[in-house]
Design a protein around this motif. Sequence first.
Motif, short mmCIF file in Angstrom:
data_model
loop_
_atom_site.label_atom_id
_atom_site.label_comp_id
_atom_site.label_asym_id
_atom_site.label_seq_id
_atom_site.Cartn_x
_atom_site.Cartn_y
_atom_site.Cartn_z
N ARG A 30 51.01 15.13 148.24
CA ARG A 30 52.34 15.25 148.82
C ARG A 30 52.56 16.73 149.13
O ARG A 30 53.32 17.41 148.46
CB ARG A 30 53.37 14.69 147.85
N GLY A 48 51.91 15.02 153.74
CA GLY A 48 52.23 13.75 153.10
C GLY A 48 53.73 13.55 152.91
O GLY A 48 54.52 14.45 153.09
N ALA A 77 54.31 9.48 147.94
CA ALA A 77 52.95 9.79 147.53
C ALA A 77 52.67 9.94 146.05
O ALA A 77 53.56 10.01 145.22
CB ALA A 77 52.60 11.11 148.19
#
Length: 298
Positions: free
Chosen positions: A22, A26, A29
């Motif tokens: 993340r 992202g 996540a």
Amino acid sequence: MASHGNPTSFAATVFNYLIAGRGTAGLSALEAGLDRTSDPKVLTSDFAPSMWDDPDYDWVFKTTPQVHGNGRVVSHPPGKQLGGSSAINFDDWTHASRHDIDDSGEHGNSGWSWDELFPYFLKPETYAPPPPSTSAHVDITIILPSLHGTTGPIQDSFPPFYDNVYKAWEPIYKKLGLGPTGNPKGGRAAGAYMTLFTIEPKNASKIYARTAYWKPNAGRESLVVLTGAFATRVVFAREEGMLVAPGVIFTVDGETYTASASREVMLCAGALQLPQPLGTLRNWRSKFAPVTRHRGAV
Ligand SMILES: Cc1cc2nc3c(=O)[nH]c(=O)nc-3n(C[C@H](O)[C@H](O)[C@H](O)COP(=O)(O)OP(=O)(O)OC[C@H]3O[C@@H](n4cnc5c(N)ncnc54)[C@H](O)[C@@H]3O)c2cc1C
């Protein structure tokens, strides 16, 4: 309610999209690092170097001793926290030159041209024009408001104060004939010029992927982030003779879990670490070739 989840409930949920890493790329996540959004080291722009080489904030990667660098070992500090490297970077808001982007397209990547990508450069940005104090120290003639976004979640601005080094370096480079040769935002990013910074102009705090993209969406029930979770391997399986990726194996505090996805698994673990959870891909490929479709987009 969007949450940082716990590993047991995370593993019991089948997500539509499962993202490992993340960072800047992202969103919902598994993230190996922690959420450090109230940490002054993260939010204070100039404190970024204080996080480098600290394993609480960065992965502390080192090169091997460089033969042509007098044996020197060089640090490479990718971010390890929600927001990834955007949480520990220099905040410069700029992009590549037109010819670099066009080159990517000319090497066979359709859709990769300056003209096609330019609208997306503007999309994340909310640009704050320079205050009068900036115009006294920085060449603002190269700034064209039409080359900046005005509605995106990333606020960018020029700092209101400049120390003597900042005041001096731009004119010096110009004097040496190394000033900008065109408009940096218009596709000519060569030469010395002052960039904008991803700094909120009202309170001078750092804007990064965590504050710009997670915070406004934190109320969404479908968005779950599990921090302190290290993705070790993408799960591959065979479905009707094709290779699919239905999940990701991850560890939290030494315990191993499996997270599941019904549509896609996306690896966003940064350029250096992205290949690691794919360790077994080559084996799976040889077993189930030809690979015609991935359920998990990796
Ligand atoms: C020191 C530094 C300064 C920089 N300065 C600038 C700048 O001023 N301007 C600019 O535009 N760019 C800058 N960059 C580059 C920019 O920050 C990166 O290109 C960008 O953040 C990369 O985004 P990413 O999503 O690919 O990776 P990252 O943002 O690095 O995100 C990857 C995430 O995945 C996580 N992760 C890794 N492995 C796993 C795993 N196995 N399981 C779970 N999670 C995992 C990491 O902890 C991290 O949070 C800088 C980068 C660095 C390191």
